[in-house]
Design an enzyme around this catalytic site. Structure first.
Site, PDB file in Angstrom:
ATOM      1  N   PRO A 108       8.323  21.640  -7.930  1.00 54.54           N
ATOM      2  CA  PRO A 108       9.549  21.338  -8.664  1.00 54.54           C
ATOM      3  C   PRO A 108      10.739  22.177  -8.236  1.00 54.54           C
ATOM      4  O   PRO A 108      10.589  23.339  -7.833  1.00 54.54           O
ATOM      5  CB  PRO A 108       9.162  21.658 -10.110  1.00 54.54           C
ATOM      6  N   ASP A 109      11.910  21.601  -8.357  1.00 53.86           N
ATOM      7  CA  ASP A 109      13.141  22.381  -8.315  1.00 53.86           C
ATOM      8  C   ASP A 109      13.152  23.315  -9.527  1.00 53.86           C
ATOM      9  O   ASP A 109      12.328  23.189 -10.442  1.00 53.86           O
ATOM     10  CB  ASP A 109      14.347  21.440  -8.338  1.00 53.86           C
ATOM     11  N   VAL A 110      14.065  24.252  -9.555  1.00 52.44           N
ATOM     12  CA  VAL A 110      14.129  25.234 -10.632  1.00 52.44           C
ATOM     13  C   VAL A 110      14.214  24.533 -11.993  1.00 52.44           C
ATOM     14  O   VAL A 110      15.075  23.671 -12.206  1.00 52.44           O
ATOM     15  CB  VAL A 110      15.335  26.164 -10.440  1.00 52.44           C
TER      16      VAL A 110
END
Length: 755
Positions: A268-270
């Site tokens: 995942p992205d942040v």
């Protein structure tokens, strides 16, 4: 223990019962052939077979794992495509948007390999890059400096070649962002209402796109990346069709892991992972130990929501890229401290300078104003010509969305920022050149300047104050005036303007007194020029994105003709902001009603005249085109739909060459230069496609009088469209028109073939 059986992926079987059925998209030995990934699958499966569930959970949440076979150290991730971010003793490369402007596949590979090498030598396993998206649905998007082009073909070629270079070097490419994250506004939370009464929602905006646009634009480049060995994919913060990207089974299981045959991990992205159940069963493979805690995962396992097979699959996918790029061969360095003297730069400065020159586009050149030839007097204007007040590296951080930068802008913001060991700005490079040529150089290195003095400075005024000249005074007494402009945007905020009043006033003021005004622009995305482009005293314009640590040298190489400009626009430059079809979505629901009609596809469909078209760029020499040839004018052997086996990168026959187009290019000028020949394809009307689409490009170097034949190989996928009803790539029957030329609006040769 090694597995020698043929490793394959299962076909995706969509559950008709409850959505909690977790068996979709598992790596197995039936269905989708893994091909060259077979050995990685065998190693990963063998390692995971020795782990208990607690160890598997440690693996997929980024922790070290100890078992009877030894210790597996947690994977190290790092930004980014412009260099190893926030490290000392590394190179700051040009942004991806600049690299794409070279239209040079060799340059794509060389820079990506150098970037990957520096990550490898710093001990990084997975690079958060390269970046395909945002694709460029809207020119107002803040992160277009990090990506390649709104054209999916050009984007895909650059994306795929970069992935191959990373893989060849021995680091895992973490392609991003998957999918449809076309703006920064509301990426963490979105307004749910309209003007006058909006309320805040905990969820980000939802990109709502139809199946055709999803495939023909946004998913297209990921085919290239998967085919070329991408081992990790970063899912985005936004929702897609009202489901979070990192919990979206339609995207992750159906499209990525099955349709594209992707064998690697999804991470995942942040803050893009939301729930333990939703992310685990819908395709996320790597995540947070806070969300995937022992208790949470054990509960999912015990109640049957998460199967053992899916947990195993997640662990195996975390290792697939690691083994595929041979990070287990014992040669990978330990992770270096950020300020440790581990110098990984080698001779990359030469590559950065050369690629920077290749990236610069000559938009205008009246009466051969460029290249410069030992001018007697030169004046330089604009803060973009000089260094910022502090830096580089830790102190030198490019923050925010601008809209302009007070100093020379050579790298981006957020994950698009490079860490500079040094920066060559244009003023320094021009000063060195002036000293060699005997040129007298003056400068006013600010975008706004209030002096209205006439004449040149005559000395020291009262109380020791310097009597300063105005823009107009310096301009009037110069053989050439160089005006430097920039436009800044980046992660976290979208753009607020496509031109700047202060900068444009500076250009017009200088040009009013200088009949040889040259404008140099470095920008993260489209920067409009119509406020002054038709001024007859603006004789030349250089245009590019952000060029990295050698930026000033690259620009001066072009100004003086040491490098002949060969850069080409990777998007359309409009005359007016209103000519672009899509703005920033301010609400929760962002409907992609334009479909596939973005950039030049839109300008063509609605007969809008651009200021400069997609693919445009001039040279210091001239070229002619002749002798178009089509290798197979009738394609009678093609089925409507692919018939090959499903493998990594989709059906195998999507990648088959079906015909080859060739043309002869001649340098008709007096100096050596490079031409970028471009092929555009028009489909039969039954395919319901845009008027024309880029389907090939080749950059060739030619000496004066030299001619070469360029060839464009059309793959089955290049002549296919997405059949929504059949859910397959289809080839339409009828006549395809091929055109070859220098831009989307300057097509010199025409041919055809029939399916």
């Amino acid at each position: 223990m090694r597995w020698h059986a043929l490793a394959t992926l299962t076909l995706l079987q969509w559950a008709t019962a409850t959505p909690s059925s977790p068996s979709e998209g598992l790596l197995k030995k039936d269905g989708v052939s893994l091909g060259s990934w077979q050995e990685a699958y065998a190693k990963a499966s063998s390692f995971v077979s020795k782990l208990n569930n607690s160890q598997k959970l440690s693996l997929i949440t980024g922790n070290n794992v100890n078992n009877t076979g030894g210790t597996f150290e947690a994977l190290t991730f790092e930004d980014g495509s412009q260099g190893v971010e926030y490290y000392y003793y590394v190179s700051a490369f040009s942004q991806a948007s600049a690299l794409a402007m070279t239209w040079d596949k060799d340059a794509f590979y060389a820079q990506a390999k150098a970037v990957a090498t520096e990550h490898y030598l710093k001990g990084v396993h997975i690079v958060n890059g390269p970046t395909s998206q945002p694709l460029g649905r809207t020119v107002w998007s803040g992160r277009l400096g990090e990506t390649f082009s709104p054209d999916p073909y050009l984007n895909g070629i650059a994306f795929g070649v970069s992935v191959k270079a990373y893989t060849d070097t021995g680091v895992v490419a973490g392609g991003k962002h998957f999918l449809l994250n076309e703006q920064e506004t509301n990426r963490l939370s979105a307004s749910t209402g309209g003007s006058g009464g909006s309320t805040s929602s905990a969820a980000p905006y939802s990109s709502n796109a139809d199946d055709k646009a999803l495939h023909e634009l946004y998913l297209w480049p990921f085919y290239d990346a998967v085919k070329n060995g991408m081992g990790a994919v970063m899912c985005a913060m936004n929702e897609v069709n009202n489901t979070l990207s990192c919990e979206n089974s339609e995207l992750l299981l159906k499209r990525l892991k099955t349709e594209l045959g992707y064998p690697g991990m999804v991470y995942p992205d942040v803050d893009a992972q939301s729930t333990a159940k939703g992310s685990a069963i819908n395709g996320l493979d790597y995540g947070s130990s806070r969300i995937w805690s022992d208790s949470a995962v054990n509960e999912l396992l015990s109640n049957g929501t998460l199967t053992q097979a899916r947990l195993n699959d997640m662990a195996i996918r975390n290792l697939m890229g690691y083994y595929y790029v041979h990070l287990d061969n014992g040669t990978h360095p330990s992770v270096a401290d950020r300020d440790a003297f581990v110098d990984v730069r080698a001779n990359h400065s030469r590559l950065i300078r050369a690629n920077g020159g290749k990236s610069v586009i000559l938009l205008k050149n009246t009466d051969n104003a460029l290249p410069l030839k030992r001018p007697h007097t030169m004046s330089v204007f604009g803060s973009h010509a000089r260094a910022a007040i502090a830096g580089p590296n830790v102190e030198f951080t490019v923050q925010g969305s601008g809209p302009t930068y007070n100093g020379h802008l050579a790298t981006g913001t957020g994950s698009g920022e490079g860490s500079m060991s040094y920066l060559i700005d244009p003023h320094a490079a021009l000063t060195r050149k002036a000293s060699e040529d005997g040129t007298m150089i003056r400068w006013i290195l600010n975008d706004t300047y209030s002096s209205s003095a006439t004449g040149l400075p005559s000395g020291i005024g009262d109380a020791g104050t310097f009597i300063s000249a105005s823009y107009s005074a310096y301009a009037e007494y110069s053989d050439v005036c160089l005006v430097f402009l920039n436009a800044l945007a980046g992660e976290g905020a979208d753009r607020t303007e496509l031109y700047n009043d202060d900068q444009d006033t500076m250009v017009s003021t200088v040009a009013s007194s200088c009949n040889n005004t040259v404008v140099i622009i470095n920008t993260v995305g489209a920067r409009l020029v119509d406020q002054w482009i038709e001024n007859e005293n603006v004789t030349a314009v250089l245009y590019s994105s952000l060029l990295g640590q050698e930026s000033g040298n690259s620009i001066v190489d072009i100004l003086y003709g040491d490098t002949n400009p060969s850069g080409r626009l990777t998007y359309t430059l409009a005359k007016n902001e209103s000519d672009y079809p899509v703005g920033i979505c301010e609400t929760k629901q962002c409907n992609f009603t334009e479909g596939v009609y973005i950039d030049y596809r839109y300008f063509d469909a609605y007969n809008i005249t651009p200021r400069y078209p997609f693919g445009h760029g001039l040279s210091y020499t001239t070229f002619s085109y002749s002798s178009l040839s089509v290798s197979s004018s009738t394609l009678s052997f093609l089925s409507t739909y692919p018939t090959g086996s499903l493998s990594v990168g989709g059906y195998t026959d999507l990648w088959d060459t079906v015909t080859t187009i060739s043309a002869t290019i001649t340098n008709t000028g007096s100096v050596s230069g490079a031409e970028v020949a471009q092929l555009y394809l028009t489909y039969p009307s039954s395919a319901k496609q845009p008027i024309k689409q880029l389907r090939g490009f080749e950059r060739i170097d030619l000496s004066p009088g030299e001619q070469k034949t360029v060839s464009f190989s059309l793959r089955r996928r290049d002549i296919s469209y997405w059949d929504v009803a059949a859910q397959k790539w289809a080839v339409a029957r009828g006549t395809y028109i091929v055109r070859v030329g220098t831009s989307s609006r300057d097509l010199k040769l025409v041919g055809s073939f029939v399916v």
